[in-house]
Design an enzyme around this catalytic site. Structure first.
Site, PDB file in Angstrom:
ATOM      1  N   LYS A 153       0.833  -1.211   0.000  1.00 44.21           N
ATOM      2  CA  LYS A 153       0.000   0.000   0.000  1.00 44.21           C
ATOM      3  C   LYS A 153       0.859   1.249   0.000  1.00 44.21           C
ATOM      4  O   LYS A 153       0.650   2.160  -0.807  1.00 44.21           O
ATOM      5  CB  LYS A 153      -0.914   0.023   1.224  1.00 44.21           C
ATOM      6  N   ASN A 154       1.857   1.307   0.892  1.00 44.13           N
ATOM      7  CA  ASN A 154       2.597   2.558   1.057  1.00 44.13           C
ATOM      8  C   ASN A 154       3.600   2.820  -0.060  1.00 44.13           C
ATOM      9  O   ASN A 154       4.145   3.914  -0.162  1.00 44.13           O
ATOM     10  CB  ASN A 154       3.258   2.610   2.439  1.00 44.13           C
ATOM     11  N   ASP A 196       3.918   0.551  12.101  1.00 44.66           N
ATOM     12  CA  ASP A 196       2.663   0.043  11.513  1.00 44.66           C
ATOM     13  C   ASP A 196       2.395  -1.403  11.892  1.00 44.66           C
ATOM     14  O   ASP A 196       1.374  -1.958  11.509  1.00 44.66           O
ATOM     15  CB  ASP A 196       2.686   0.187   9.991  1.00 44.66           C
ATOM     16  N   ARG A 245      -8.980  -0.182   3.719  1.00 46.01           N
ATOM     17  CA  ARG A 245      -8.085   0.762   3.037  1.00 46.01           C
ATOM     18  C   ARG A 245      -6.738   0.107   2.744  1.00 46.01           C
ATOM     19  O   ARG A 245      -6.011   0.541   1.855  1.00 46.01           O
ATOM     20  CB  ARG A 245      -7.839   1.994   3.928  1.00 46.01           C
ATOM     21  N   ARG A 254      -0.127  15.178  13.032  1.00 43.14           N
ATOM     22  CA  ARG A 254       0.559  14.708  11.825  1.00 43.14           C
ATOM     23  C   ARG A 254       0.883  15.924  10.962  1.00 43.14           C
ATOM     24  O   ARG A 254       0.271  16.181   9.947  1.00 43.14           O
ATOM     25  CB  ARG A 254      -0.299  13.694  11.067  1.00 43.14           C
ATOM     26  N   PRO A 255       1.883  16.721  11.414  1.00 45.94           N
ATOM     27  CA  PRO A 255       2.229  17.949  10.673  1.00 45.94           C
ATOM     28  C   PRO A 255       2.828  17.632   9.305  1.00 45.94           C
ATOM     29  O   PRO A 255       3.226  16.494   9.048  1.00 45.94           O
ATOM     30  CB  PRO A 255       3.272  18.612  11.568  1.00 45.94           C
ATOM     31  N   ILE A 256       2.864  18.631   8.448  1.00 46.55           N
ATOM     32  CA  ILE A 256       3.533  18.439   7.148  1.00 46.55           C
ATOM     33  C   ILE A 256       4.571  19.540   6.921  1.00 46.55           C
ATOM     34  O   ILE A 256       4.953  19.843   5.789  1.00 46.55           O
ATOM     35  CB  ILE A 256       2.528  18.403   5.982  1.00 46.55           C
ATOM     36  N   ASP A 257       5.088  20.079   8.028  1.00 44.90           N
ATOM     37  CA  ASP A 257       6.081  21.161   7.925  1.00 44.90           C
ATOM     38  C   ASP A 257       7.333  20.748   7.149  1.00 44.90           C
ATOM     39  O   ASP A 257       7.918  21.569   6.409  1.00 44.90           O
ATOM     40  CB  ASP A 257       6.472  21.648   9.325  1.00 44.90           C
ATOM     41  N   ARG A 271      -4.352   9.538   3.533  1.00 43.84           N
ATOM     42  CA  ARG A 271      -3.229  10.382   3.931  1.00 43.84           C
ATOM     43  C   ARG A 271      -2.353  10.746   2.740  1.00 43.84           C
ATOM     44  O   ARG A 271      -1.896  11.872   2.604  1.00 43.84           O
ATOM     45  CB  ARG A 271      -2.373   9.613   4.966  1.00 43.84           C
ATOM     46  N   CYS A 294      -5.373   8.100   8.919  1.00 42.26           N
ATOM     47  CA  CYS A 294      -5.459   7.642  10.313  1.00 42.26           C
ATOM     48  C   CYS A 294      -5.028   8.755  11.276  1.00 42.26           C
ATOM     49  O   CYS A 294      -4.097   9.491  10.999  1.00 42.26           O
ATOM     50  CB  CYS A 294      -4.541   6.437  10.534  1.00 42.26           C
TER      51      CYS A 294
HETATM   52  C1  EPZ Z   1       3.877   7.013   6.586  1.00 45.29           C
HETATM   53  O1  EPZ Z   1       3.129   8.070   7.163  1.00 45.29           O
HETATM   54  C2  EPZ Z   1       2.930   5.836   6.470  1.00 45.29           C
HETATM   55  N1  EPZ Z   1       1.833   6.182   5.575  1.00 45.29           N
HETATM   56  C3  EPZ Z   1       2.396   5.465   7.854  1.00 45.29           C
HETATM   57  O2  EPZ Z   1       1.652   4.261   7.679  1.00 45.29           O
HETATM   58  C4  EPZ Z   1       3.558   5.170   8.795  1.00 45.29           C
HETATM   59  O3  EPZ Z   1       3.059   4.993  10.098  1.00 45.29           O
HETATM   60  C5  EPZ Z   1       4.587   6.293   8.778  1.00 45.29           C
HETATM   61  O4  EPZ Z   1       4.970   6.622   7.422  1.00 45.29           O
HETATM   62  C6  EPZ Z   1       5.848   5.920   9.538  1.00 45.29           C
HETATM   63  O5  EPZ Z   1       6.435   4.788   8.935  1.00 45.29           O
HETATM   64  C7  EPZ Z   1       2.064   6.113   4.244  1.00 45.29           C
HETATM   65  O6  EPZ Z   1       3.139   5.763   3.790  1.00 45.29           O
HETATM   66  C8  EPZ Z   1       0.907   6.463   3.354  1.00 45.29           C
HETATM   67  P1  EPZ Z   1       6.107  10.212   8.640  1.00 45.29           P
HETATM   68  P2  EPZ Z   1       3.748   9.571   7.167  1.00 45.29           P
HETATM   69  O7  EPZ Z   1       6.120  11.470   7.865  1.00 45.29           O
HETATM   70  O8  EPZ Z   1       4.550   9.759   5.953  1.00 45.29           O
HETATM   71  C9  EPZ Z   1       6.664  13.570  11.966  1.00 45.29           C
HETATM   72  C10 EPZ Z   1      -0.181   2.862   7.621  1.00 45.29           C
HETATM   73  O9  EPZ Z   1      -0.665   2.239   8.571  1.00 45.29           O
HETATM   74  N2  EPZ Z   1       6.542  14.523  10.861  1.00 45.29           N
HETATM   75  O10 EPZ Z   1       7.178   9.202   8.412  1.00 45.29           O
HETATM   76  O11 EPZ Z   1       2.633  10.501   7.463  1.00 45.29           O
HETATM   77  C11 EPZ Z   1       5.351  12.837  12.244  1.00 45.29           C
HETATM   78  O12 EPZ Z   1       4.515  13.595  13.099  1.00 45.29           O
HETATM   79  C12 EPZ Z   1       0.228   4.286   7.808  1.00 45.29           C
HETATM   80  O13 EPZ Z   1       0.064   2.364   6.491  1.00 45.29           O
HETATM   81  C13 EPZ Z   1       6.781  15.875  11.122  1.00 45.29           C
HETATM   82  O14 EPZ Z   1       7.053  16.262  12.247  1.00 45.29           O
HETATM   83  O15 EPZ Z   1       4.701   9.478   8.447  1.00 45.29           O
HETATM   84  C14 EPZ Z   1       5.822  11.563  12.873  1.00 45.29           C
HETATM   85  O16 EPZ Z   1       6.068  11.789  14.255  1.00 45.29           O
HETATM   86  C15 EPZ Z   1      -0.225   4.839   9.143  1.00 45.29           C
HETATM   87  N3  EPZ Z   1       6.677  16.758  10.097  1.00 45.29           N
HETATM   88  C16 EPZ Z   1       7.155  11.280  12.177  1.00 45.29           C
HETATM   89  O17 EPZ Z   1       7.555  12.517  11.575  1.00 45.29           O
HETATM   90  C17 EPZ Z   1       6.370  16.357   8.818  1.00 45.29           C
HETATM   91  O18 EPZ Z   1       6.308  17.216   7.919  1.00 45.29           O
HETATM   92  C18 EPZ Z   1       7.085  10.229  11.079  1.00 45.29           C
HETATM   93  O19 EPZ Z   1       6.033  10.597  10.201  1.00 45.29           O
HETATM   94  C19 EPZ Z   1       6.127  14.988   8.573  1.00 45.29           C
HETATM   95  C20 EPZ Z   1       6.233  14.089   9.605  1.00 45.29           C
END
Ligand code: EPZ
Length: 421
Positions: free
Chosen positions: A22-23, A306, A398, A122-125, A93, A117
């Protein structure tokens, strides 16, 4: 309302074939927009996140044709819009990957803040930091929409303060056709990052270092069409491995890449399951009771966050004490409330949960709180005494293709029912 109804206590046995990741696919499908020719993507899982992503592509103007249920041909040459459909974007997401893809191809993107989820902030900064580093400008929006423009994206160095899968993906997409070299430092190393890099390379992109914490992308002028097959889903595989161990079964999990499962295999082995690795399969057996252990979730190659809810069910019925320390998300233990209602003994304190193993869980009606929490409820239903009903199964569907059929073929007594209420 659709529900799953599961009769627990049956050891799973037989073979299960793992679907495409999926991811990986939710990053690779938007990446097709970067191509100047049609692409064929194979081994795509039949899950709602894929259906939603393909609908977004169609609404942008791309031609999308299913060759078979797991193969799709996409022609991005007919794309006319740079605005992602609001309703579709909110269903998942990864819809925000269209920012990087549209910026990378057209220089402008208008994408609603994503859904997906909830387990804390879940910031995107970091995504925005990357786009700004490449020269894109944010256009302030009121209605929770991200709008970005760039006359010409220019390669640059971007350090990710936190390892972020999403930010790594989005910056790779924007950088693929930028002018010059982009260096992503402290990049995510998940298998799906490598899969995206391999797809971009197949189209003619210059991407090096994927799978390490430094990824270098030298932008190219044009990208050709490609035929590409998605890697097997590491988390789906881990989920079925956990089901086999939890039910005391004997399951051959086929179509996997064992190296992607190392951290999961290690922990299941530590808990007393017997794992046999083959080239593209793992066999999971478990006689006797699992043992508790300590688990810390980390970015790859650590134990995947995950898999955290799924392994929590095993710790709930294991012998002795076990702990989980959540190293990625702020609040990913909400599902433990449902396990406690089934008789589990769990104490959650912030990012740490302590489990005192009980000798059985008791079936009841539970809710899937998110995708992987829903998978955990399925595992709990498979081991609980009695009949468990799970609501909000849309979350589960999903990310898990044909889960009812796959479980039935493993001997589980499960069904999808419609509750008139
Ligand atoms: C991806 O989410 C996956 N989703 C998530 O899987 C997974 O839990 C996560 O990576 C970690 O492996 C997809 O791939 C679609 P991150 P993502 O950015 O990209 C912080 C599932 O079950 N962060 O790696 O949203 C954030 O808050 C889903 O398949 C910032 O601070 O996760 C977190 O603490 C659930 N600023 C950490 O980084 C940002 O701009 C990791 O988040 C982005 C993230």
């Amino acid at each position: 309302m659709e529900k799953y109804r599961i009769t627990g206590g049956i050891p799973l046995s037989g073979a299960v074939d793992i679907s495409g990741a999926k991811n990986a696919v939710v990053a690779i499908l938007p990446a097709v927009l970067l191509s100047d020719e049609p692409c064929r993507i194979e081994n795509i899982p039949h899950i709602s996140d894929v259906t939603t992503t393909l609908k977004i592509l169609e609404k942008l103007g791309a031609k999308v044709a299913y060759v078979d249920p797991h193969t799709v041909e996409i022609d991005p040459r007919t794309v006319t819009s740079n605005e992602v459909d609001h309703e579709l974007a909110c269903k998942m997401r990864a819809s925000y990957y269209f920012i990087g893809a549209l910026l990378g191809k057209t220089g402008s993107a208008r994408v609603p803040m994503p859904g997906g989820c909830w387990f804390g902030e879940r910031p995107i900064d970091l995504h925005i930091k990357g786009f700004h580093a490449l020269g894109a400008e944010s256009i302030p929006q009121e209605d929770n929409v991200i709008e970005m423009h760039a006359n010409q994206l220019m390669g640059n160095s971007v350090y990710l303060d936190t390892v972020s899968v999403g930010a790594t993906v989005n910056i790779m997409l924007a950088a693929a056709r930028a002018r010059g070299m982009t260096i992503i430092e402290n990049a995510a190393k998940e298998p799906h990052i490598v899969d995206l890099a391999n797809f971009l390379i197949r189209m003619g992109a210059d991407v090096r270092g994927a799978g390490t914490d430094v990824i270098k992308i030298r932008g190219v002028q044009q990208l050709s069409g490609a035929v590409y097959s998605i890697i097997p889903d590491q988390i789906e595989a881990g989920t079925y491995m956990a089901m086999a161990a939890a039910t005391g079964g004997d399951v051959l999990v086929r179509n996997v890449i064992p190296k992607h499962l190392e951290s999961i295999t290690t922990k299941l082995d530590e808990m007393g399951a017997r794992i046999e690795e083959m080239d593209d399969a793992v066999r999971v057996r478990c006689e006797g009771r699992l043992r508790g252990c300590n688990i810390k979730t980390m970015p790859h190659p650590g134990f995947p966050t995950d898999m955290q809810p799924q392994i929590a069910v095993l710790l709930s019925i294991a012998e002795g004490e076990g702990t989980i320390t959540e190293g990625v998300w702020d609040n990913r233990f909400r599902y433990t409330e449902e396990l406690i209602r089934m008789g589990a003994k769990i104490e959650v304190n912030g990012k740490r949960a302590v489990f005192q193993g009980v000798d059985h869980l008791t079936a009841t009606n539970v809710k899937a709180m998110d995708l992987r929490a829903g998978a955990a409820m399925v595992i709990a239903g498979l081991v609980a005494q009695g009949v468990t009903e799970i609501e909000d199964i849309r979350y589960i569907e999903r990310g898990y293709e044909d889960i009812i059929e796959k479980l039935r073929r493993l001997g589980a007594q499960v069904e999808r029912v419609t509750d008139e209420a």
